[in-house]
Design a protein around this motif. Structure first.
Motif, short mmCIF file in Angstrom:
data_model
loop_
_atom_site.label_atom_id
_atom_site.label_comp_id
_atom_site.label_asym_id
_atom_site.label_seq_id
_atom_site.Cartn_x
_atom_site.Cartn_y
_atom_site.Cartn_z
N ASN A 197 -5.65 -5.35 -0.13
CA ASN A 197 -5.10 -4.39 -1.19
C ASN A 197 -5.62 -4.55 -2.54
O ASN A 197 -6.01 -3.52 -3.06
N ALA A 198 -5.64 -5.66 -2.89
CA ALA A 198 -6.12 -6.04 -4.30
C ALA A 198 -7.70 -5.56 -4.49
O ALA A 198 -7.98 -5.31 -5.62
N ILE A 199 -8.38 -6.02 -3.46
CA ILE A 199 -9.86 -5.48 -3.52
C ILE A 199 -9.99 -4.03 -3.65
O ILE A 199 -10.68 -3.56 -4.46
N PRO A 232 2.97 -3.26 -5.24
CA PRO A 232 1.92 -4.40 -4.92
C PRO A 232 2.76 -5.71 -5.78
O PRO A 232 2.24 -6.95 -5.07
N ALA A 233 3.30 -5.57 -6.86
CA ALA A 233 3.76 -6.72 -7.35
C ALA A 233 4.78 -7.33 -6.48
O ALA A 233 4.86 -8.69 -6.39
N ALA A 234 5.68 -6.74 -5.84
CA ALA A 234 6.69 -7.21 -4.94
C ALA A 234 6.19 -7.75 -3.68
O ALA A 234 6.53 -8.79 -3.24
N ALA A 235 4.83 -7.05 -3.32
CA ALA A 235 4.36 -7.69 -2.18
C ALA A 235 3.78 -9.06 -2.32
O ALA A 235 3.73 -10.17 -1.67
N GLN A 236 3.18 -9.29 -3.52
CA GLN A 236 2.54 -10.35 -3.87
C GLN A 236 3.62 -11.27 -4.34
O GLN A 236 3.12 -12.59 -4.13
N ALA A 237 4.74 -11.11 -4.61
CA ALA A 237 5.84 -12.04 -5.10
C ALA A 237 6.22 -12.50 -3.55
O ALA A 237 6.67 -13.63 -3.43
N ASN A 295 0.96 -1.31 -0.07
CA ASN A 295 -0.12 -0.09 -0.13
C ASN A 295 0.73 1.28 -0.13
O ASN A 295 0.30 2.26 -0.21
N GLY A 296 2.31 1.17 0.28
CA GLY A 296 3.02 2.37 0.09
C GLY A 296 2.95 3.29 1.10
O GLY A 296 3.41 4.45 0.98
#
Length: 323
Positions: free
Chosen positions: A196-198, A93-98, A85-86
């Motif tokens: 976060n994705a929602i 978010p891509a790094a978080a999901q990774a 969320n920064g």
């Protein structure tokens, strides 16, 4: 939470209760520098929220990372949330999901999160049902798959609290005069990758900046509880709530419709559906026509997740939400 972490929080609470904030900060700082993961996590929270110390999000994130490197579970979750969320730097978010994907290999909690993220990514954004052209009110059926609805409810359940406000005279917490539900926010360290994705999915369908949304707010209504007639626009703010987005999370209850009495419009909750409406005119002035109410629940429980979307990017430290 481990016994050591519980003892640390108890000790900190005792020091703060005695008015010894400086001693509490010194204790956390010393133990953090010695590599105590529980202390690093607690000091990270204090730095993020500015409790007893200057607010320093960058230092907070470093502390969470140090504790996460020692497999402190709450610090791992906080690091991932802030990365997504920064709220402590640049959002990635891509790094978080990774990170979630890497943890999913060995951790059932993150394996479930990974599955939910994949399910949501595979679900197309639904077309809008226009309920009103002016003011703009739209409904998106099947916006959120059932498993995602369940995740939001379960993530919120243990944190629900009665709705209160601060009395302007006594400065005491008193029952909310408009909302009689139980609720909670997903704050900066609580906003897991699924939440976060929602939030980003809501931004995509509303064509708004995902950074302009307030924290996702979950409400649970039991029989007789309601959200009395109100308007989501706020008085005397520079960054107005331009839109309201409400996700209906469950079924199996009676009552609880969202009613716009000035428009003669009654919206029946449908699980997974998203209701979006404008709170303002094109010039930014509050539109009184979108005053609305959540009618009393007759039987069962009603769960909703609400995201108030500002005109411009917003953080919890800009100004506290009014409700």
């Amino acid at each position: 939470m481990t016994d050591a972490a519980t003892d640390l929080r108890r000790h900190l609470g005792m020091l703060l209760g005695q008015g010894r904030a400086a001693d509490a900060v010194a204790l956390l700082t010393t133990r953090s520098q010695a590599g105590d993961a529980a202390a690093q996590y607690e000091l990270g929270l204090w730095r993020l929220y500015g409790q007893c110390v200057d607010r320093d999000p960058s230092t907070a994130l470093d502390l969470f990372r140090d504790a996460a490197a020692q497999h402190h579970p709450e610090a791992v979750a906080a690091e991932i949330a802030l990365l997504g969320n920064g709220m402590a730097g640049t959002a990635d978010p891509a790094a978080a999901q990774a990170r979630v994907a890497a943890l999913a290999a060995t951790d059932p909690f993150y394996r479930n999160q990974q599955a939910l993220l994949e399910q949501m990514a595979a679900a197309p954004l639904p077309p809008a049902e226009v309920l009103s052209a002016d003011p703009d009110i739209r409904f998106y059926p099947d916006f959120l798959p059932p498993a995602l609805c369940d995740h939001v409810m379960e993530a919120a359940r243990a944190r629900l609290a009665p709705s209160f406000v601060i009395d302007p005279v006594s400065r005491q917490r008193v029952p909310h005069p408009v909302r009689t539900s139980h609720g909670t926010n997903f704050g900066p360290v609580d906003e897991d990758c699924v939440i976060n994705a929602i939030n980003r999915r809501i931004a995509a369908v509303t064509r708004t900046d995902w950074r302009a949304g307030e924290m996702l707010h979950v409400l649970r209504y039991t029989p007789g509880q309601q959200y009395r007639l109100h308007h989501d626009g706020l008085p005397n703010v520079a960054n107005q709530r331009q839109w309201t987005a409400i996700v209906y999370l469950n079924h199996g209850f009676d009552g609880g419709a969202t009613d716009f009495p000035l428009l003669g419009l009654d919206v029946a909750p449908r699980r997974g559906g998203l209701l979006v409406f404008a709170n303002t005119h094109g010039d930014g002035a509050i539109d009184p026509r979108t005053r609305h109410e959540g009618k009393p629940v007759d039987t069962g429980e009603k769960w909703v997740a609400t995201r108030w979307i500002r005109t411009r990017p917003w953080t919890p430290w800009d100004e506290a939400p009014a409700r």
